[in-house]
Design an enzyme around this catalytic site. Sequence first.
Site, PDB file in Angstrom:
ATOM      1  N   ALA A 128      30.696  45.402  39.976  1.00  0.00           N
ATOM      2  CA  ALA A 128      30.833  46.797  40.274  1.00  0.00           C
ATOM      3  C   ALA A 128      30.798  46.943  39.534  1.00  0.00           C
ATOM      4  CB  ALA A 128      32.166  46.447  40.928  1.00  0.00           C
ATOM      5  N   HIS A 158      46.439  46.050  64.821  1.00  0.00           N
ATOM      6  CA  HIS A 158      45.536  47.810  64.848  1.00  0.00           C
ATOM      7  C   HIS A 158      44.807  47.643  63.979  1.00  0.00           C
ATOM      8  CE1 HIS A 158      45.482  52.273  64.807  1.00  0.00           C
ATOM      9  NE2 HIS A 158      45.300  52.105  63.801  1.00  0.00           N
ATOM     10  N   ASP A 194      42.106  43.225  35.567  1.00  0.00           N
ATOM     11  CA  ASP A 194      40.063  42.864  35.998  1.00  0.00           C
ATOM     12  C   ASP A 194      40.944  40.719  36.584  1.00  0.00           C
ATOM     13  OD1 ASP A 194      38.654  42.953  38.235  1.00  0.00           O
ATOM     14  OD2 ASP A 194      37.200  43.331  37.679  1.00  0.00           O
ATOM     15  N   ILE A 221      21.912  38.986  34.280  1.00  0.00           N
ATOM     16  CA  ILE A 221      22.708  37.407  34.703  1.00  0.00           C
ATOM     17  C   ILE A 221      23.499  38.056  34.800  1.00  0.00           C
ATOM     18  CG2 ILE A 221      24.247  36.053  32.838  1.00  0.00           C
ATOM     19  CD1 ILE A 221      23.367  36.948  30.185  1.00  0.00           C
ATOM     20  N   ILE A 230      24.884  42.569  33.019  1.00  0.00           N
ATOM     21  CA  ILE A 230      24.689  41.735  31.924  1.00  0.00           C
ATOM     22  C   ILE A 230      23.755  42.024  31.667  1.00  0.00           C
ATOM     23  CG2 ILE A 230      26.056  39.505  31.008  1.00  0.00           C
ATOM     24  CD1 ILE A 230      28.213  42.238  31.718  1.00  0.00           C
TER      25      ILE A 230
END
Length: 532
Positions: free
Chosen positions: A346, A111, A452, A342, A350
């Site tokens: 999210a 589904h 993370d 760099i 950097i």
Amino acid sequence: MIILISLGIEGTAEKTGVGIVDSDGNILAMAGKQLFPEEGGIHPRIAAEHHAHWIPKLIPQAIEESGLSYSDIDLISFSQGPGLGPALRIVATSARSLALSLDKPIIGVNHCIGHVEVGKLDTGAVNPVSLYVSGGNSQVIAYESGRYRIFGETLDIAIGNCLDHFGRETGLGHPGGPVVEKLAKKGSYIDLPYVVKGMDFSFSGLLSAALREAQKGTPMEDICFSLQETAFSMLVEVTERALSHTQKDEVMLCGGVSANSRLREMLKTMSEEHGAKFYMPEMKLCGDNGVMIAWLGLLMYNEFGPMDLSQTGIIQKFRTDEVDIPWVDNTKSYLKLSDDLIAKGAESNIVKSSYLGQKAVLKDRISKSYRIPEIDNKIRKARTKEEAKLLSDAKRAGVKTPVLYDVDLENKSILMEEIDGKMVKDVIDEKLSFEIGSQISKLHGAGIIHGDITSSNIMLQDDRLVFLDFGLGRYSDLDEDKAVDLLVLKKSLQSIDYNLALKYFDAILDGYDNDSVANKISDVESRGRYTH
């Protein structure tokens, strides 16, 4: 090329649907009926009775709408799962009966994948990161290594369930989503819990807090506004993290909760901030429908042929990542970063910098325009402050992290040592995996949850592991939180090489050496939180 025609039957929850599609992707018919319960939520037995009543009526209705005869149908497709057991059984029985009476081949499909594939058919999306949100499912899905992988999902209840439950408990009615959306347009923000754990999200605490506010007499408009903004910000944040990790350049929204205009707006804004294209199928194709089942049936049939009747039993907890998907075009584009940048994650940019003549990086926790300022400022400030403390405490636990130079809470940024090394995702092997597990054990032993842990957030510098980006970190001694922390890493490894990921993860658990947490991982994975 021979054109095949598929009739699909959908009935995983409260919607009964029959659709007819040809193998060129033309929708020839779409018929459906929705169950509206008089009180409470969707009862599995009542949903099954609803399907049993309507499927025999909707099939001839669809045939008539298509202008075809029964003999023109080449394939019977049905939703095999996930969903409510009694409802699925009625659908499967109906499909088998029809296939046998017409002497046609039959195929059962997943589904959730049906939602993604009909979305791609309708929008022209090729290889998107998909946010699939409905009453029973909340998943962030992307193709990797031959299958659709679940990069993030709810740890408890789905967003649709959350909104419906709130609607029922507060007397707003069922379904709750449309009423919440209407009232939210007149509301103001009140503080509610925001729960993102790595790549997963949790809505039960948010729901409980919203219900407590209702009991206190807080204006319903304010609760609805805050509930909606908080829940949707969580969903979009995790989708953004998956987009950043996979480096795809398309985002798609699908599922019944796609009807919410605020969620569409937020996800579109996030996509544009990353330079990604945003897609959403026509609204009638977002909710559960027979067309998506018919279309996925054709895709599966073309690759694998029909099922034997013995294979057509229902699969109530049918995982999205249990199905081989060989037809997907794995094309993806990579966005070019500016010279001073760099990385664009999210959560942060950097940027190259310096400190007292030393190479440094500035982690700039940028404002997210998809979030309202009240939520955005709260999250960015809290995470910046917490990350600085976690970096120091991780060092004390014996885990190497970048040297912290400066913390700017007003601008939500951290200046730290630049790590010159290789990303773990580029050099990982079983020996290194064992050492990763050992280092994570040190973090968890000190009560530090990284939040993370991905193969992009660990680097190898001079044969020593360096852990980066504690931006989602927190303190906890709960085995549950430690298990979820490790699961983020497992999903990250699966996105690099699915076949090797399990071997590497086993080595990580060997190095981690904690049976209690390892068992909790299995428990979290097997809860069935991804079903109706």
